[in-house]
Design an enzyme around this catalytic site. Sequence first.
Site, PDB file in Angstrom:
ATOM      1  N   SER A  15      68.202 -66.869  15.008  1.00 14.87           N
ATOM      2  CA  SER A  15      67.096 -67.753  14.629  1.00 14.87           C
ATOM      3  C   SER A  15      67.436 -68.688  13.471  1.00 14.87           C
ATOM      4  CB  SER A  15      65.850 -66.933  14.298  1.00 14.87           C
ATOM      5  OG  SER A  15      65.337 -66.305  15.452  1.00 14.87           O
ATOM      6  N   THR A  60      60.358 -60.469  14.671  1.00 13.33           N
ATOM      7  CA  THR A  60      60.967 -59.766  15.789  1.00 13.33           C
ATOM      8  C   THR A  60      60.682 -58.275  15.614  1.00 13.33           C
ATOM      9  OG1 THR A  60      63.030 -59.472  17.039  1.00 13.33           O
ATOM     10  CG2 THR A  60      63.223 -59.600  14.641  1.00 13.33           C
ATOM     11  N   LYS A  64      55.919 -57.375  15.614  1.00  8.46           N
ATOM     12  CA  LYS A  64      55.026 -58.273  16.345  1.00  8.46           C
ATOM     13  C   LYS A  64      53.624 -57.700  16.520  1.00  8.46           C
ATOM     14  CE  LYS A  64      58.793 -60.442  18.959  1.00  8.46           C
ATOM     15  NZ  LYS A  64      59.301 -60.758  20.320  1.00  8.46           N
ATOM     16  N   ASP A 100      56.452 -66.486  22.430  1.00 10.62           N
ATOM     17  CA  ASP A 100      57.274 -65.807  23.431  1.00 10.62           C
ATOM     18  C   ASP A 100      56.818 -66.141  24.847  1.00 10.62           C
ATOM     19  OD1 ASP A 100      59.129 -64.487  21.835  1.00 10.62           O
ATOM     20  OD2 ASP A 100      57.824 -62.753  21.522  1.00 10.62           O
ATOM     21  N   GLY A 127      58.381 -51.685  27.634  1.00 14.98           N
ATOM     22  CA  GLY A 127      56.993 -51.418  27.298  1.00 14.98           C
ATOM     23  C   GLY A 127      56.616 -51.864  25.902  1.00 14.98           C
ATOM     24  N   TYR A 193      70.473 -61.833  24.457  1.00 11.25           N
ATOM     25  CA  TYR A 193      71.342 -63.016  24.391  1.00 11.25           C
ATOM     26  C   TYR A 193      72.732 -62.702  23.837  1.00 11.25           C
ATOM     27  CZ  TYR A 193      69.940 -63.431  19.411  1.00 11.25           C
ATOM     28  OH  TYR A 193      69.690 -63.198  18.083  1.00 11.25           O
ATOM     29  N   GLY A 214      68.629 -64.608  27.661  1.00 17.45           N
ATOM     30  CA  GLY A 214      67.888 -64.464  26.424  1.00 17.45           C
ATOM     31  C   GLY A 214      68.028 -65.646  25.491  1.00 17.45           C
TER      32      GLY A 214
END
Length: 249
Positions: A15, A60, A64, A100, A127, A193, A214
Amino acid sequence: MKAAVLGAPIAHSLSPVLHRAAYQALGLTGWSYEAIECDTARLPAVLDGCGPDWAGLSLTMPLKRAVLPLLDHIDPLAREVGAANTVVFTGGRRHGHNTDVPGMIAALAEAGATGLSGPATVLILGGGATACSALVAAAARLAVGLTLTGFDGPEITAPDVLISTVPAGAADFHAERIARGALAPRHLLDVVYHPWPTPLAAAARQAGIPVAGGFALLLHQAAGQVELMTGKPAPLAAMRTAGDSALRT
């Protein structure tokens, strides 16, 4: 102005590369973006320490969901998902957003997954908060009907879209199913990713299945964050170039 990505662990995050490239392309010379190691216990203190010189935060795992009770306002999409990956500071208030979901839609669109509707099926692995975003992306944005099933439920063999939100090794069983023809999705989105390609993505590509990776998700969700924090259109090409370069090194 300051911004940062929070999470635990966070040292691996791409990021900062994406956001700093955006600031440079937009001419925002006074802006900074860093990675801050932060778990759920530290989150309230970190938020309290963000003063008027802070534009926003990217979140992240595992933050969240944990951030929601700490916000002054939650965007309807973030509320629907039950997770916010973005905090924007405006007028001394904390606004939670979810980029997202649109990031997933954009990543899948780049891989050709458009026009899905009606009886289309989506198989989601995982999940957590990202899986919840995948559920909303499928139900609210792709207009796909959903059926929830446990791992011991009946196997889905040919979903229109397979979305994996689990770490690379956790999906190896499904990579093997694809390799032997027991699982044949029309499209795959794998949120990992790095390292890339995952065994799941490699198996899908070998089988001729279009794959959204990703990095595409990270890029598009980061672009949404840049726009929310700066109020300017995200320079997607510059962000993509910087991210691609970082992943190659």
